[in-house]
Design an enzyme around this catalytic site. Structure first.
Site, PDB file in Angstrom:
ATOM      1  N   GLY A  18     -15.622  16.167   2.724  1.00 58.05           N
ATOM      2  CA  GLY A  18     -15.943  15.013   3.555  1.00 58.05           C
ATOM      3  C   GLY A  18     -16.724  15.389   4.794  1.00 58.05           C
ATOM      4  O   GLY A  18     -17.717  14.743   5.136  1.00 58.05           O
ATOM      5  N   TYR A  54       1.833  10.559   4.040  1.00 61.12           N
ATOM      6  CA  TYR A  54       2.126  11.943   3.672  1.00 61.12           C
ATOM      7  C   TYR A  54       1.410  12.340   2.387  1.00 61.12           C
ATOM      8  O   TYR A  54       1.155  13.507   2.135  1.00 61.12           O
ATOM      9  CB  TYR A  54       3.635  12.141   3.496  1.00 61.12           C
ATOM     10  CG  TYR A  54       4.402  12.148   4.802  1.00 61.12           C
ATOM     11  CD1 TYR A  54       4.096  13.059   5.807  1.00 61.12           C
ATOM     12  CD2 TYR A  54       5.416  11.230   5.033  1.00 61.12           C
ATOM     13  CE1 TYR A  54       4.790  13.062   7.014  1.00 61.12           C
ATOM     14  CE2 TYR A  54       6.112  11.229   6.228  1.00 61.12           C
ATOM     15  CZ  TYR A  54       5.797  12.145   7.215  1.00 61.12           C
ATOM     16  OH  TYR A  54       6.483  12.148   8.405  1.00 61.12           O
ATOM     17  N   ASP A  71     -12.173  10.021   4.681  1.00 59.33           N
ATOM     18  CA  ASP A  71     -13.490  10.631   4.821  1.00 59.33           C
ATOM     19  C   ASP A  71     -14.538   9.638   5.308  1.00 59.33           C
ATOM     20  O   ASP A  71     -15.536  10.032   5.920  1.00 59.33           O
ATOM     21  CB  ASP A  71     -13.948  11.243   3.494  1.00 59.33           C
ATOM     22  CG  ASP A  71     -13.317  12.608   3.248  1.00 59.33           C
ATOM     23  OD1 ASP A  71     -12.959  13.287   4.231  1.00 59.33           O
ATOM     24  OD2 ASP A  71     -13.158  13.001   2.072  1.00 59.33           O
ATOM     25  N   ASP A 146     -10.158  18.634 -12.767  1.00 62.64           N
ATOM     26  CA  ASP A 146      -9.091  17.631 -12.747  1.00 62.64           C
ATOM     27  C   ASP A 146      -9.351  16.606 -13.850  1.00 62.64           C
ATOM     28  O   ASP A 146     -10.459  16.067 -13.959  1.00 62.64           O
ATOM     29  CB  ASP A 146      -9.051  16.903 -11.405  1.00 62.64           C
ATOM     30  CG  ASP A 146      -8.680  17.810 -10.239  1.00 62.64           C
ATOM     31  OD1 ASP A 146      -8.166  18.903 -10.511  1.00 62.64           O
ATOM     32  OD2 ASP A 146      -8.907  17.410  -9.081  1.00 62.64           O
ATOM     33  N   ILE A 147      -8.327  16.298 -14.642  1.00 60.98           N
ATOM     34  CA  ILE A 147      -8.529  15.410 -15.781  1.00 60.98           C
ATOM     35  C   ILE A 147      -8.945  14.013 -15.341  1.00 60.98           C
ATOM     36  O   ILE A 147      -9.789  13.369 -15.989  1.00 60.98           O
ATOM     37  CB  ILE A 147      -7.258  15.368 -16.675  1.00 60.98           C
ATOM     38  CG1 ILE A 147      -7.563  14.643 -17.987  1.00 60.98           C
ATOM     39  CG2 ILE A 147      -6.077  14.736 -15.934  1.00 60.98           C
ATOM     40  CD1 ILE A 147      -6.466  14.800 -19.018  1.00 60.98           C
ATOM     41  N   CYS A 380      -1.152  -1.218  17.613  1.00 63.66           N
ATOM     42  CA  CYS A 380      -0.569  -1.933  16.480  1.00 63.66           C
ATOM     43  C   CYS A 380       0.957  -1.926  16.597  1.00 63.66           C
ATOM     44  O   CYS A 380       1.526  -2.599  17.440  1.00 63.66           O
ATOM     45  CB  CYS A 380      -1.067  -1.335  15.167  1.00 63.66           C
ATOM     46  SG  CYS A 380      -0.765  -2.405  13.726  1.00 63.66           S
ATOM     47  N   GLN A 384       3.740  -3.566  19.407  1.00 70.08           N
ATOM     48  CA  GLN A 384       4.918  -4.367  19.078  1.00 70.08           C
ATOM     49  C   GLN A 384       6.189  -3.766  19.673  1.00 70.08           C
ATOM     50  O   GLN A 384       7.047  -4.479  20.197  1.00 70.08           O
ATOM     51  CB  GLN A 384       5.034  -4.493  17.558  1.00 70.08           C
ATOM     52  CG  GLN A 384       3.891  -5.261  16.920  1.00 70.08           C
ATOM     53  CD  GLN A 384       3.899  -5.167  15.404  1.00 70.08           C
ATOM     54  OE1 GLN A 384       4.865  -4.684  14.811  1.00 70.08           O
ATOM     55  NE2 GLN A 384       2.829  -5.624  14.770  1.00 70.08           N
ATOM     56  N   ARG A 469       0.669  -6.549   9.185  1.00 75.04           N
ATOM     57  CA  ARG A 469       1.306  -7.669   8.501  1.00 75.04           C
ATOM     58  C   ARG A 469       2.236  -8.442   9.446  1.00 75.04           C
ATOM     59  O   ARG A 469       2.616  -9.565   9.169  1.00 75.04           O
ATOM     60  CB  ARG A 469       2.090  -7.143   7.285  1.00 75.04           C
ATOM     61  CG  ARG A 469       2.684  -8.201   6.387  1.00 75.04           C
ATOM     62  CD  ARG A 469       3.289  -7.589   5.130  1.00 75.04           C
ATOM     63  NE  ARG A 469       2.260  -7.215   4.180  1.00 75.04           N
ATOM     64  CZ  ARG A 469       1.910  -5.951   3.893  1.00 75.04           C
ATOM     65  NH1 ARG A 469       2.515  -4.950   4.485  1.00 75.04           N
ATOM     66  NH2 ARG A 469       0.966  -5.701   3.016  1.00 75.04           N
ATOM     67  N   HIS A 514      -6.864  -1.596  15.858  1.00 79.29           N
ATOM     68  CA  HIS A 514      -6.984  -0.135  15.815  1.00 79.29           C
ATOM     69  C   HIS A 514      -8.322   0.299  16.417  1.00 79.29           C
ATOM     70  O   HIS A 514      -9.305   0.520  15.701  1.00 79.29           O
ATOM     71  CB  HIS A 514      -6.878   0.364  14.365  1.00 79.29           C
ATOM     72  CG  HIS A 514      -5.504   0.255  13.802  1.00 79.29           C
ATOM     73  ND1 HIS A 514      -4.581   1.267  13.889  1.00 79.29           N
ATOM     74  CD2 HIS A 514      -4.881  -0.765  13.170  1.00 79.29           C
ATOM     75  CE1 HIS A 514      -3.448   0.897  13.314  1.00 79.29           C
ATOM     76  NE2 HIS A 514      -3.602  -0.342  12.879  1.00 79.29           N
ATOM     77  N   GLU A 516      -9.237   3.088  17.530  1.00 78.87           N
ATOM     78  CA  GLU A 516      -9.651   4.438  17.158  1.00 78.87           C
ATOM     79  C   GLU A 516     -10.650   4.443  16.012  1.00 78.87           C
ATOM     80  O   GLU A 516     -11.431   5.392  15.863  1.00 78.87           O
ATOM     81  CB  GLU A 516      -8.432   5.289  16.787  1.00 78.87           C
ATOM     82  CG  GLU A 516      -7.725   4.932  15.486  1.00 78.87           C
ATOM     83  CD  GLU A 516      -6.655   3.866  15.625  1.00 78.87           C
ATOM     84  OE1 GLU A 516      -5.786   3.777  14.738  1.00 78.87           O
ATOM     85  OE2 GLU A 516      -6.688   3.111  16.623  1.00 78.87           O
TER      86      GLU A 516
END
Length: 542
Positions: A18, A54, A71, A146-147, A380, A384, A469, A514, A516
């Site tokens: 990336g 994660y 990316d 990779d398959i 965000c 809250q 949400r 957001h 950023e």
């Protein structure tokens, strides 16, 4: 039509395809070319929106509401070209579209197969909008072999044959591991990776070899010989102190020159890299430093906050300081005193997140920032939690909470079921699907003229990207403002709160969006620049 550059990876993942793609895009752009970057992801999720951070890291959101690979954030930060839904596709989305066509009868009773139907869908995605740019850079996720990646490799192989001669370039990024017992870099993994790529019909034009030390000239000639590329097309990709040095380093190694040579372009102007060198100087030679505590729940994998960490670096560039980030798992504050971790920091940032785990720790961080007059930035979920903290401890609403955590008596934060996108009403159900159902993409917000955040932006109307949400309940606005927390920004219809702040605090701002995602090294986001400036002022008091 655009010239196409396909970037593949081998040996292992996480080599930096990336960044390599973004850096090459920046170099071609610096030579005066129009570029666009795209990412093909082989996994079967329709998009990364429902994947754990994660597993996948950050979900990058575009103006048009696409949840995409992280990316694409690199692409935007390095080139300034806004990404869109057209710039990231997964195997899941490709197969979903193909199956929907089959169900409608679009294939007229034919047998639906990977070749040609799936590969045709991939090629159509790659070619879309190619007339608008000079170079289309296409990164293929995963590793050759990779398959799940085979249909994508087959699609770009076909494109290599179908495009006019001289319109396609293949770059393969590999690893040269250093074996300490032998005292040398090993080329065999790269040879095998290229062999795997050639076995499916793709001959790379350029090899980018990641290594932690200089690659000897003899080894580069050996790689060229065994991998059937020119010696000058074996580009060493070494570690650098900051990612913003990558375009400079790759130019010095001749990457952009070799790419242009593949297309027979010999008279291109040299790239203007002065601005990049200025960014590197600002990062590497700051005039001071500050420490920002980032209190989150995914701190075990920092890619979950990639745009956030880069935006903080950009805020540092704007203030000529280095930003040292102290990553803290918010759950620790549910067991230990916040002062043990926050006493010496110059700013506290609580980023976005989902779910109840660690929420009380984030509320505790907001309490520390508010009561100790430490600059606080809530993004965000972080906004809250700051509102819940103010409701409990300033407005006296002891049972204030969020319905995201379950039924509660005082739903200061609750589930959104409808909102306006322009003139169109969008609705969601509480028990609906999770994927693609949040308030996603760019929305306008109106800022109170006399608010701190309006002065930071220098505007009363802004547009920022959202991914959430749940929303602060405007039914509590009057009680919050009487207690000292100002709702400083709302949606244009006034129904949804977008920003909050504490006017009597040195710097305490929460935003539902957001910011950023729109910060760039050449144009640091004003909120991050202002937050870091407040941290600099705080550092003089500590």
């Amino acid at each position: 039509m655009a010239r196409f550059v396909f970037i593949t990876g081998g040996v292992v993942s996480s080599l930096g395809k990336g960044l390599a793609s973004a850096a090459l895009g920046a170099l071609l752009q610096a030579r005066g070319y129009r570029v666009r970057l795209r990412k093909l992801d082989p996994y079967l999720n329709v998009d990364p929106g429902t994947m754990s951070p994660y597993q996948h890291g950050e979900v990058y959101v575009t103006d048009d509401g696409a949840e995409t690979d992280l990316d694409l954030g690199h692409y935007e930060r390095f080139t300034g070209v806004p990404a869109s839904q057209r710039d990231n596709v997964t195997a899941g989305r490709i197969y979903k579209n193909v199956i929907e066509k089959e169900r409608r009868g679009d294939y007229l009773g034919g047998t639906v197969q990977v070749i040609p139907h799936v590969t045709d869908a991939i090629k159509a995605f790659v070619l879309d909008g190619a007339d608008d740019v000079d170079f289309m850079l296409v990164e293929i996720g995963g590793t050759v072999g990779d398959i799940e990646g085979l249909p994508f490799f087959e699609a770009i192989r076909q494109l290599g044959q179908e495009l006019p001669r001289g319109q396609a370039c293949f770059i393969h990024l590999t690893l040269l591991p250093f074996i300490s017992t032998a005292g040398e870099l090993k080329t065999k993994p790269t040879q095998h990776s290229v062999k795997e790529l050639r076995s499916i019909g793709i001959q790379p034009d350029i090899l980018m070899c990641r290594a932690d030390r200089e690659i000897p000239a003899d080894e580069r000639r050996k790689i060229a010989l065994f991998c059937n590329v020119r010696p000058s097309a074996v580009i060493q990709a070494l570690n650098v102190p900051t990612i913003y040095q990558v375009p400079i380093a790759y130019h010095e190694e001749g990457l952009d020159r070799e790419v242009l040579a593949v297309f027979g372009i010999e008279d291109a102007p040299e790239p203007e890299l002065g601005a990049w060198r200025g960014i590197v100087d600002a990062v590497m030679q700051p005039e001071g430093e500050v420490t920002i505590a980032v209190v989150g729940k995914y701190t075990g994998l920092l890619d979950a906050y990639k745009s956030l960490s880069e935006a903080l670096i950009h805020g540092g560039i704007a203030n000529n300081v280095r930003v040292n980030m102290r990553w803290i798992d918010s759950e620790v504050f549910e067991r230990e005193d916040t002062a043990l971790y926050l006493e010496d920091v110059h700013g506290i940032l609580v980023p976005g997140g989902f779910g109840e785990r660690g929420a009380e720790g984030k509320i505790a961080a907001a309490t520390f920032a508010r009561t100790r007059n430490v600059p606080y930035f809530g993004i965000c979920f972080g906004m809250q939690m700051a509102v819940i903290e103010a409701a409990r401890n300033l407005a006296g609403i002891a049972k204030a909470s969020s319905t995201e955590f379950g039924p509660c008596e005082e739903p200061v934060v609750g589930l959104m079921t409808e909102w306006m996108r322009g003139e169109q009403l969008e609705r969601r159900q509480a028990n609906g699907n999770l994927g693609g159902t949040m308030r996603l993409g760019a929305f306008e917000a109106r800022l109170s003229p006399n608010s701190r955040i309006a002065s930071i932006y220098g505007a009363n109307t802004i547009s920022e990207r959202h991914r959430h949400r749940y929303e602060v309940n405007m039914g509590y606005r009057e009680r919050l403002e009487q207690a000292g927390m100002l709702v400083a920004g709302t949606s244009p219809d006034g129904l949804l709160p977008e920003t909050v702040e504490l006017p009597d605090h040195p710097w305490f701002i929460g935003v539902q969006y957001h910011p950023e995602l729109k910060s760039k090294p050449f144009a640091p986001h004003p909120l991050f620049a202002s937050f870091v400036k407040a941290a600099v002022e705080q550092s003089r008091l500590v």
